[in-house]
Design a protein around this motif. Structure first.
Motif, PDB file in Angstrom:
ATOM      1  N   LYS B  33      -1.313   1.466   2.737  1.00 53.31           N
ATOM      2  CA  LYS B  33      -1.865   0.397   1.895  1.00 53.31           C
ATOM      3  C   LYS B  33      -2.952   0.956   0.979  1.00 53.31           C
ATOM      4  O   LYS B  33      -2.970   0.675  -0.218  1.00 53.31           O
ATOM      5  N   VAL B  45       0.394  -7.528  -7.062  1.00 49.52           N
ATOM      6  CA  VAL B  45      -0.437  -8.702  -6.829  1.00 49.52           C
ATOM      7  C   VAL B  45      -1.221  -8.535  -5.524  1.00 49.52           C
ATOM      8  O   VAL B  45      -2.413  -8.790  -5.461  1.00 49.52           O
ATOM      9  N   GLU B  46      -0.530  -8.127  -4.467  1.00 47.82           N
ATOM     10  CA  GLU B  46      -1.217  -7.918  -3.193  1.00 47.82           C
ATOM     11  C   GLU B  46      -0.400  -7.014  -2.278  1.00 47.82           C
ATOM     12  O   GLU B  46       0.830  -7.008  -2.337  1.00 47.82           O
ATOM     13  N   VAL B  47      -1.111  -6.244  -1.458  1.00 43.77           N
ATOM     14  CA  VAL B  47      -0.453  -5.442  -0.424  1.00 43.77           C
ATOM     15  C   VAL B  47      -0.938  -5.975   0.915  1.00 43.77           C
ATOM     16  O   VAL B  47      -2.134  -6.102   1.145  1.00 43.77           O
ATOM     17  N   MET B  48      -0.006  -6.352   1.763  1.00 40.09           N
ATOM     18  CA  MET B  48      -0.380  -6.967   3.039  1.00 40.09           C
ATOM     19  C   MET B  48       0.267  -6.221   4.203  1.00 40.09           C
ATOM     20  O   MET B  48       1.445  -5.925   4.172  1.00 40.09           O
ATOM     21  N   THR B  50       1.158  -6.191   8.276  1.00 42.10           N
ATOM     22  CA  THR B  50       1.273  -6.901   9.548  1.00 42.10           C
ATOM     23  C   THR B  50       1.632  -5.846  10.603  1.00 42.10           C
ATOM     24  O   THR B  50       1.679  -4.667  10.280  1.00 42.10           O
ATOM     25  N   PHE B  51       1.874  -6.250  11.850  1.00 44.50           N
ATOM     26  CA  PHE B  51       2.036  -5.268  12.942  1.00 44.50           C
ATOM     27  C   PHE B  51       2.940  -4.092  12.605  1.00 44.50           C
ATOM     28  O   PHE B  51       2.601  -2.950  12.831  1.00 44.50           O
ATOM     29  N   HIS B  52       4.134  -4.382  12.068  1.00 41.30           N
ATOM     30  CA  HIS B  52       5.063  -3.266  11.830  1.00 41.30           C
ATOM     31  C   HIS B  52       5.638  -3.266  10.418  1.00 41.30           C
ATOM     32  O   HIS B  52       6.622  -2.602  10.146  1.00 41.30           O
ATOM     33  N   GLU B  53       4.967  -4.019   9.527  1.00 40.71           N
ATOM     34  CA  GLU B  53       5.454  -4.066   8.148  1.00 40.71           C
ATOM     35  C   GLU B  53       4.314  -3.945   7.144  1.00 40.71           C
ATOM     36  O   GLU B  53       3.184  -4.353   7.421  1.00 40.71           O
ATOM     37  N   SER B  55       3.897  -5.180   3.158  1.00 44.82           N
ATOM     38  CA  SER B  55       4.570  -5.937   2.106  1.00 44.82           C
ATOM     39  C   SER B  55       3.817  -5.802   0.802  1.00 44.82           C
ATOM     40  O   SER B  55       2.597  -5.966   0.764  1.00 44.82           O
ATOM     41  N   LEU B  57       3.553  -7.443  -2.857  1.00 44.79           N
ATOM     42  CA  LEU B  57       3.942  -8.556  -3.720  1.00 44.79           C
ATOM     43  C   LEU B  57       3.606  -8.152  -5.133  1.00 44.79           C
ATOM     44  O   LEU B  57       2.502  -7.676  -5.393  1.00 44.79           O
ATOM     45  N   MET B 134      -4.522  -7.140  12.609  1.00 43.95           N
ATOM     46  CA  MET B 134      -4.333  -7.796  11.303  1.00 43.95           C
ATOM     47  C   MET B 134      -4.974  -9.164  11.329  1.00 43.95           C
ATOM     48  O   MET B 134      -5.411  -9.648  12.369  1.00 43.95           O
ATOM     49  N   MET B 135      -5.065  -9.760  10.143  1.00 46.32           N
ATOM     50  CA  MET B 135      -5.555 -11.124  10.007  1.00 46.32           C
ATOM     51  C   MET B 135      -4.346 -11.982   9.650  1.00 46.32           C
ATOM     52  O   MET B 135      -3.484 -11.557   8.896  1.00 46.32           O
ATOM     53  N   GLY B 136      -4.309 -13.182  10.177  1.00 43.66           N
ATOM     54  CA  GLY B 136      -3.174 -14.046   9.834  1.00 43.66           C
ATOM     55  C   GLY B 136      -3.215 -15.316  10.638  1.00 43.66           C
ATOM     56  O   GLY B 136      -4.207 -15.580  11.327  1.00 43.66           O
TER      57      GLY B 136
END
Lengths: 328, 252
Positions: B33, B45-48, B50-53, B55, B57, B134-136
């Motif tokens: 990231k 727009v954004e890089v996010m 999560t546990f194993h991904e 993403s 955008l 992560m945050m979510g």
């Protein structure tokens, strides 16, 4: 102070294009569902630039809304059909009107499960959280960025009073969708589609009814299909508005812009951006059908739809649509 | 590195690693990231993570997805194998928790399900270090890894309609803090007086201000440690920010 809401109906919110940079913080994007009608409403009051979160509008989903203009303003309604009046005289959607100081705008009724966007010219001095005025009523955000509009709320809009020059009204292309028996949503395959033991085509033959348990986060669908799952657990992963989730042993959920940023249910498909706007006019009791498309088809649909919209825009407005982004 | 790349939506590109929750994997994703963010491509727009991904955008009209994909693959190949030391963040954040009876709503259930005494539960809970993956889920909600296996406890059969802000809970193999009042099915064993979720607020006409992740004190890859406090300390720490508490704690 520029407008005063004397009646707020069932659910009236300040909205714009939402928060696109906050997913990493666990904060939903929110924002309007029908970007096309949002852009059009703004075009009608002289807003042509949609960089950032864009100008705020009011999102209205029921009748029984009444407001008084405390300053002269230009305004326009887009979205669903309904009964709208200015000082008791019927007005239509997709048209720019000029309200004198003291005039009263009423949204008397809206077609079932509809959405109306009200754009008013000027600088909106409203609460913004992470740069966006969009109301996220599930988060503890300040003022109108975190709550429904309440009766007697004053919305401060500094009038710009520039004369809006464009052809009166709007081409037929941007007229709202008529209510129908069922709606078709096109989907691209999601990463966990193979987790459910169901032929891809079986999903197509079914109608899903939207249940009352639906909210701003997602539409809950009723389904007779009870697919078997290859595995019962999945690791929480990103979800975006338009994602069709299918919880193990449960009913599918179609996520809306106010959805959470991560989810642990299999992601079966994602609604193409060209069809997302339809979700502004679909709700409890409506029936939907899905149609699978490839990514290339989704990209074609998107390009075609934006092309048609921009053509209509250029025929109507003197300034081009700028910094618009079809992304949820 | 074993991975696949797919598109979740028209505007997204997702790098997916094997489906497991592991510290090395999450560190790899956050390094990727920061490498992507350094590209400074306006169309992203954004890089996010999560546990194993991971993403990405992006604005599809301003970027060629194949070009983006190529760049990402190159970065993954570059990064594989070497875990640069400077990227390994080791901040320790202390969060005070009151485990007293009135805050520990599911004390009895936890005792029954784990077969431990409540004081053992508290001891095991506060003696572990938790990695923020992560945050979510909710704004400011942290997914924490590192719960002692003896404390694993299934969610409530019937979720509570309302859980107080700051409540600390256990759900299966996870522990977490409710950053705001919310319904929920976690087993509540304590509560923190600190405010963990704060937001930017501006009242004005400027559009499009972007948030800074630094506005949020706790970040992914931080290490969380819970320190027990009494009811009286709980009251005294009301309105103390999490940053202020770190100073108080380091002096104590």
């Amino acid at each position: 102070m520029s407008i005063k809401l004397s009646k707020v109906g069932f659910h009236t919110l300040v909205m714009d294009q939402g928060r696109k940079h906050t997913r990493s913080l666990g904060i939903p994007t929110s924002g309007v569902i029908d970007l096309f009608q949002y852009w059009w409403a703004n075009g009608l009051v002289g807003n042509f630039d949609f960089s950032g979160s864009g100008p705020p509008v009011l999102e209205i989903i029921s009748g029984g809304v009444e407001m008084r203009f405390l300053h002269p303003h230009q305004f326009a309604l887009t979205g669903s059909r309904g009964e709208f009046t200015l000082d008791g005289n019927r007005i239509s959607t997709h048209t720019t009107y000029f309200a004198q100081k003291g005039q009263v705008l009423e949204i008397r009724s809206i077609t079932r499960n509809g959405t109306v966007y009200l754009a008013i010219d000027g600088q909106w001095k409203v609460d913004r959280t992470y740069g966006s005025a969009s109301a996220d009523i599930l988060s503890p955000f300040p003022g109108t960025s975190g709550s429904l509009l309440r009766k007697n709320t004053l919305i401060d809009i500094e009038p710009t009073m520039q004369y809006i020059s464009h052809k009166r009204g709007s081409p037929e292309y941007v007229e709202p969708m008529a209510p129908a028996d069922q709606y078709t949503l096109r989907l691209t395959a999601g990463p966990e589609l193979s987790m459910i033991n169901i032929p891809k085509n079986q999903l197509l033959d079914r109608c899903f009814t939207i249940t009352r348990a639906s909210n701003k986060m997602g539409l809950r669908l009723d389904s007779e299909l009870k697919p078997e799952f290859q595995q019962s657990k999945m690791i929480s992963s990103i979800v975006v508005p338009g994602t069709l989730q299918w919880p193990v042993g449960g009913n599918p959920i179609l996520l809306l812009p106010n959805c959470q940023t991560t989810g642990g249910y299999p992601r079966i498909g994602v609604v193409v951006d060209a069809d997302m706007w339809k979700l502004a006019y679909i709700g409890a009791g409506d029936r939907i059908k899905f149609k699978w498309v490839t990514r290339d088809e989704a990209l074609y649909l998107r390009k075609y739809q934006l092309g048609q919209f921009i053509q209509a825009w250029n025929q109507t407005f003197k300034q081009p649509l700028r910094h618009h982004l079809l992304l949820y | 590195m074993n991975y696949r790349i797919y598109s979740l939506s028209e505007n997204s590109l997702v790098v997916q690693l094997p489906p497991e929750i592991s510290e090395s994997q999450i560190r790899f994703l956050f390094q990727l990231k920061s490498a992507i963010n350094k590209l400074n491509w306006r169309a992203i727009v954004e890089v996010m993570v999560t546990f194993h991904e991971l993403s990405i955008l992006f604005d599809i009209t301003a970027i060629d997805i194949d070009e983006l994909k190529e760049e990402v693959v190159r970065m993954i190949e570059d990064q594989s194998g070497e875990l640069s030391e400077d990227a390994v963040d080791c901040r320790e954040i202390f969060i005070p928790v009151c485990y007293e009876e009135e805050m520990a709503l599911d004390k009895d259930r936890l005792v029954r399900k784990t077969g431990l005494s409540f004081s053992d539960i508290v001891e095991l809970h506060q003696n572990s270090s938790y990695l923020v993956y992560m945050m979510g889920f909710l704004p400011g909600f942290m997914y924490l890894g590192g719960l002692n296996q003896k404390l694993f406890c299934p969610r409530l059969e019937v979720p509570r309609p309302k859980i107080e802000v700051g409540s600390i809970g256990i759900a299966d193999d996870q522990t977490g803090i409710y950053p705001m009042e919310s319904p929920g099915g976690w087993n509540i064993l304590g509560r923190t007086p600190l405010t963990l979720f704060q937001y930017h607020q501006s009242r004005g006409t400027r559009n499009g201000a972007t948030p800074s992740p630094d506005a949020h004190f706790v970040r992914p890859l931080d290490i969380i440690k819970f320190t027990p406090i009494t009811r009286q300390q709980y009251d005294e720490l009301q309105n103390v920010s999490i940053g202020e508490f770190q100073l108080i704690h380091s002096k104590a």
